[in-house]
Design a protein around this motif. Structure first.
Motif, PDB file in Angstrom:
ATOM      1  N   ARG A 153       0.849  -1.190   0.000  1.00  0.00           N
ATOM      2  CA  ARG A 153       0.000   0.000   0.000  1.00  0.00           C
ATOM      3  C   ARG A 153       0.880   1.234   0.000  1.00  0.00           C
ATOM      4  O   ARG A 153       1.798   1.354   0.805  1.00  0.00           O
ATOM      5  N   VAL A 154       0.590   2.155  -0.916  1.00  0.00           N
ATOM      6  CA  VAL A 154       1.342   3.404  -1.044  1.00  0.00           C
ATOM      7  C   VAL A 154       0.356   4.554  -0.905  1.00  0.00           C
ATOM      8  O   VAL A 154      -0.665   4.597  -1.596  1.00  0.00           O
ATOM      9  N   ARG A 155       0.674   5.467   0.012  1.00  0.00           N
ATOM     10  CA  ARG A 155      -0.178   6.649   0.209  1.00  0.00           C
ATOM     11  C   ARG A 155       0.691   7.896   0.155  1.00  0.00           C
ATOM     12  O   ARG A 155       1.776   7.934   0.753  1.00  0.00           O
ATOM     13  N   THR A 156       0.211   8.901  -0.536  1.00  0.00           N
ATOM     14  CA  THR A 156       0.920  10.171  -0.599  1.00  0.00           C
ATOM     15  C   THR A 156      -0.097  11.303  -0.700  1.00  0.00           C
ATOM     16  O   THR A 156      -1.182  11.131  -1.256  1.00  0.00           O
ATOM     17  N   GLY A 157       0.248  12.454  -0.135  1.00  0.00           N
ATOM     18  CA  GLY A 157      -0.655  13.596  -0.167  1.00  0.00           C
ATOM     19  C   GLY A 157      -0.161  14.711   0.725  1.00  0.00           C
ATOM     20  O   GLY A 157       0.666  14.497   1.623  1.00  0.00           O
ATOM     21  N   GLU A 158      -0.679  15.898   0.489  1.00  0.00           N
ATOM     22  CA  GLU A 158      -0.209  17.064   1.222  1.00  0.00           C
ATOM     23  C   GLU A 158      -0.500  16.976   2.721  1.00  0.00           C
ATOM     24  O   GLU A 158       0.261  17.487   3.551  1.00  0.00           O
ATOM     25  N   THR A 159      -1.596  16.304   3.108  1.00  0.00           N
ATOM     26  CA  THR A 159      -1.987  16.292   4.519  1.00  0.00           C
ATOM     27  C   THR A 159      -1.559  15.026   5.251  1.00  0.00           C
ATOM     28  O   THR A 159      -1.899  14.847   6.424  1.00  0.00           O
ATOM     29  N   LEU A 160      -0.792  14.141   4.583  1.00  0.00           N
ATOM     30  CA  LEU A 160      -0.350  12.905   5.236  1.00  0.00           C
ATOM     31  C   LEU A 160       0.935  13.166   6.016  1.00  0.00           C
ATOM     32  O   LEU A 160       2.017  12.729   5.643  1.00  0.00           O
ATOM     33  N   THR A 161       0.824  13.872   7.124  1.00  0.00           N
ATOM     34  CA  THR A 161       1.989  14.131   7.961  1.00  0.00           C
ATOM     35  C   THR A 161       2.345  12.877   8.752  1.00  0.00           C
ATOM     36  O   THR A 161       1.483  12.062   9.088  1.00  0.00           O
ATOM     37  N   TYR A 162       3.600  12.741   9.057  1.00  0.00           N
ATOM     38  CA  TYR A 162       4.083  11.577   9.796  1.00  0.00           C
ATOM     39  C   TYR A 162       3.602  11.633  11.239  1.00  0.00           C
ATOM     40  O   TYR A 162       3.705  12.667  11.899  1.00  0.00           O
ATOM     41  N   CYS A 163       3.086  10.503  11.713  1.00  0.00           N
ATOM     42  CA  CYS A 163       2.573  10.426  13.082  1.00  0.00           C
ATOM     43  C   CYS A 163       3.424   9.456  13.885  1.00  0.00           C
ATOM     44  O   CYS A 163       3.659   8.320  13.455  1.00  0.00           O
ATOM     45  N   THR A 164       3.879   9.874  15.057  1.00  0.00           N
ATOM     46  CA  THR A 164       4.771   9.043  15.864  1.00  0.00           C
ATOM     47  C   THR A 164       4.078   7.799  16.403  1.00  0.00           C
ATOM     48  O   THR A 164       4.744   6.812  16.720  1.00  0.00           O
ATOM     49  N   ASN A 165       2.750   7.808  16.507  1.00  0.00           N
ATOM     50  CA  ASN A 165       2.082   6.635  17.074  1.00  0.00           C
ATOM     51  C   ASN A 165       2.021   5.464  16.095  1.00  0.00           C
ATOM     52  O   ASN A 165       1.537   4.390  16.442  1.00  0.00           O
ATOM     53  N   SER A 166       2.514   5.642  14.851  1.00  0.00           N
ATOM     54  CA  SER A 166       2.547   4.520  13.910  1.00  0.00           C
ATOM     55  C   SER A 166       3.422   3.389  14.435  1.00  0.00           C
ATOM     56  O   SER A 166       3.277   2.238  14.020  1.00  0.00           O
ATOM     57  N   ALA A 167       4.326   3.688  15.361  1.00  0.00           N
ATOM     58  CA  ALA A 167       5.172   2.645  15.937  1.00  0.00           C
ATOM     59  C   ALA A 167       4.349   1.604  16.677  1.00  0.00           C
ATOM     60  O   ALA A 167       4.809   0.471  16.879  1.00  0.00           O
TER      61      ALA A 167
END
Length: 748
Positions: free
Chosen positions: A346-360
């Motif tokens: 799965r590949v996602r890209t976009g202006e509002t897809l900021t990195y979130c630390t809780n993805s860990a």
């Protein structure tokens, strides 16, 4: 020639002069043999074959005696009887060798001058030819159930070993190691080797750089001291959370899913995926498809798997027929098979897809990353609890600002499977793959075909050295009448990615009377020929392999660009979300590119998205690899979503039920990429008994350059046993994206 005889007019000619012309020429040729051709005893020709059960035929040839440089010839084929050498009961080996002798032949009457003055002559029979003859010798070994091969006498040159039984000649093993190489064939082999070296040397040389890079990476790995320090820091962090000793309730939400959210609430308008984000304003979902179905850069299989253009080449050949087997001579049985499917990316890209630390937390074991991220459409499936650990290991994800990638490391997985039943006798050949590649088709040598029966060909994993019917990777079924004698080519529905160092099995299942050929020896496959009996596998013969050809893809170019149908969304595209079946082997890349402003922009971590609000966005796939290995993708069942989000959100939590009523509530929010822009606002309120209550006070605590904690404190008029938390956010734009990463609440 090193020496020559000088002849002059009117000079006396003696016999020694004529003999020297031959002797010196022969001496030069012997030097040539010793210095340039070989310094050992080797031969050409002299092929040994069984003329009958008790006779051996030795073909014409020559023996090159390297130590002396002499060449001995066998001018006519010879037949030697071994009838008297046959063993009485067991077996024996005989060694066929040659040695060189010189003999004078061609006896002729010649006049010999006996009186110089009277010129009287006397006839005498003399030899007029001296030949160097290769003489055949046969040495017998000892008779035994496990006979040893005898060695020829000292000074003799071995040309073959022959195995004898009481019934006659059983086997002829030529001494190919003693055969004199042909210079033309050696030149062809050297040219082939040089071509391979030319192609492989840069890759092999690059290994040194790879090793250096690995050493550099290992130097940056965390040591035991670092891990101990992390434990200390974690203790400090727990202390810093300042949870009072008298709290009556504590809860948190990392917003990886909607388990603690209430989307049914009337005011709810948010998305919870790795943080709270604005809801979708417009969205369109479709599949991938080629812009030109006849694109010469792509090739799509019968089942829909797309690879760059390729041609088929045979990498493994087992073609020397030693016998045949009837498949249905073994037990007829019913087997339950489980076919694995190509894994997903799965590949996602976009202006509002900021990195979130809780993805860990996807790796924490608390959440199921596969179900939450790689589910497609309305599929209902879960990861077995026994496989949870493997799911956390094999699921690899990349999170950078405005670019997210989720990938399953194994090319085939058992999260989505197909169950079916196969019936018939099973004959299987295991193979140790020496090279990673795309298997296109399998060829089996059918010695005789039964027109009334079909054939099922399965390719399975064989981790334990035998076919695993619960890990079937590919299945091809031939209808009755489609099985023909000779080399039967079975095309796989999809090209199959096989990996070097892994064992696989090709299983033939049928109830018909098809007969297949087998070869002797297993040095090429490093596998065995097996059959099933009562559900268990048994070895058919330790030194047999199925006559087999494995055909792989050889790609036209190491880089291919395939144009896809463009992306469309009325009002403009802001985000791209692609979920598809794919396999990207090590050393290869599959890169998606879209076109805006006349430029092709890759979807990569180091390239910021720039859709620019375009409503129609051209899309293409770039395949990068080698001529032997490339990525693959299945466009037909891909899920491609383009969307545009709002700029505000309202999130409402599910009920927070307290064990002991309380009126002092604290809520802490982790805000990431939240700035001081007046348009960026966040507010937190409680919903108690349907009434919204504002916070009494709030305070900020800056964590780093992009994160801050904001704590909201509530003092209610009366104790309450339940409440909801409402979070309002505004000012989330492509230029200034932000999100709520975590929420902690406690009641005192």
């Amino acid at each position: 020639m090193e020496k020559s005889v000088i002849f002059r007019d009117r000079q006396e000619l003696q016999a020694a002069d004529l003999n020297n012309t031959q002797a010196w020429g022969d001496e030069a040729r012997r030097h040539l043999v010793t210095d340039a051709l070989t310094s050992e005893r080797q031969f050409t020709g002299l092929t040994v074959s069984a003329r009958s059960a008790t006779e051996l035929e030795i073909a014409v040839g020559r023996l090159y005696d390297g130590p002396t440089g002499k060449v001995y010839a066998l001018d006519a084929a010879q037949v030697h009887s071994v009838f008297a050498m046959l063993p009485l009961q067991d077996q024996k080996w005989v060694a066929v060798s040659v040695f060189g002798v010189e003999e004078d032949t061609d006896i002729q009457p010649r006049d010999m001058l006996i009186d110089l003055q009277t010129r009287e002559v006397e006839p005498e029979a003399v030899a007029m030819q001296r030949r160097r003859v290769a003489t055949v010798h046969i040495a017998q070994g000892l008779e035994s159930p496990t006979p040893e091969r005898p060695e020829p006498p000292t000074g003799y040159t071995l040309i073959a070993h022959v195995r004898l039984s009481p019934t006659g000649v059983q086997e002829v093993v030529l001494a190919e190691g003693r055969r004199l190489p042909n210079l033309q064939r050696v030149d062809a082999r050297v040219r082939t080797a040089e071509g391979w070296i030319l192609a492989a040397e840069p890759r092999i040389a690059h290994i040194m750089s790879d090793i250096a890079g690995l050493a550099s990476d290992l130097a940056t790995r965390a040591s035991l001291e670092h891990v101990s320090q992390l434990g200390v820091d974690m203790a400090k962090l727990k202390e810093r959370m300042e949870i009072p000793d008298d709290y009556v309730f504590y809860g948190s939400d990392h917003f990886l899913d909607a388990d603690e959210s209430d989307p049914a609430h009337a005011g709810y308008s948010a998305d919870t995926f790795e943080g709270i984000r604005p809801a979708i304003a417009a969205q369109q979902t479709g599949a991938l498809s080629l812009l030109n179905p006849m694109d010469p850069e792509a090739r799509t299989s019968a089942a829909g798997l797309m690879l760059p253009a390729y041609e088929e080449v045979t990498r493994l050949r087992m073609e020397t027929r030693a016998g045949e087997l009837a498949i249905n001579q073994y037990q007829y049985q019913t087997l339950n098979a489980v076919q694995k499917t190509l894994s997903r990316e799965r590949v996602r890209t976009g202006e509002t897809l900021t990195y979130c630390t809780n993805s860990a937390f996807w790796k924490s074991g608390v959440y199921d990353p596969v179900t939450g991220i790689l589910r497609r459409g309305d599929e209902v499936w879960t990861v077995d609890p026994a496989d949870q650990a493997r799911a956390n290991i094999d699921h690899q994800f990349l999170r950078v600002t405005r670019m997210w990638v989720d990938r399953w490391e194994e090319p085939y997985w058992d999260m989505v499977t197909t169950n079916y039943v196969v019936q018939g006798s099973v004959l299987a050949q295991t193979v140790l793959m020496a090279q990673t590649g795309w298997l296109i088709s399998v060829e089996i040598f059918v010695t005789s075909a039964d027109a009334a029966g079909g054939l099922t060909v399965l390719v399975t994993e064989a981790a334990l050295g035998q076919p695993d019917m619960e890990k079937v990777l590919s299945r091809a079924t031939l209808a009755p009448g489609a099985v023909t004698a000779g080399w039967l080519k079975v095309a796989l529905p999809d090209p199959l990615l096989v990996e070097a160092g892994k064992r696989y099995a090709v299983a033939l299942v049928t109830g018909a009377g098809h007969r297949v050929g087998f070869t002797e020896g297993t040095e090429y496959t490093q596998g065995i020929l097996m059959y099933t009996q009562d559900g268990a596998y048994f070895t058919q013969a330790a030194e047999r392999d199925l006559m087999l050809r494995l055909n792989f893809a050889r790609f036209v170019s190491p880089r291919a660009v395939v144009q896809m149908q463009p992306l469309q969304l009325a009002g403009g595209v802001q985000e791209l979300d692609m979920l598809y079946d794919s396999a990207v082997p090590a050393g290869c890349r599959l890169v998606w590119e879209y076109q805006t402003g006349g430029l092709w922009r890759p979807v990569t971590p180091d390239t910021a998205p720039a859709f620019g609000g375009a409503a129609l966005v051209p899309l293409r796939a770039v395949f990068i690899g080698t001529q032997d290995l490339m990525p693959a993708v299945r466009p037909g069942n891909a899920q491609v979503t383009v969307r545009r989000r709002g700029t505000t959100f309202v999130h409402v939590s599910s009920d927070r039920v307290l064990g002991t009523p309380s009126k002092n509530i604290r809520v802490r929010l982790l805000l990431e990429d939240f700035g001081t822009d007046v348009a960026q606002t966040v507010d937190c309120r409680l919903i108690v008994g349907g009434v919204t209550v504002a916070a009494t006070t709030n305070r900020d605590e800056v964590v780093d350059g992009r994160s801050r904690w904001r704590e909201f404190r509530f003092t209610l008029a009366a104790n309450t046993g339940a409440y909801r938390i409402r979070i309002d956010g505004a000012g989330v734009t492509g230029a200034h994206p932000w999100h709520v990463a975590e929420r902690y609440d406690l009641a005192l």
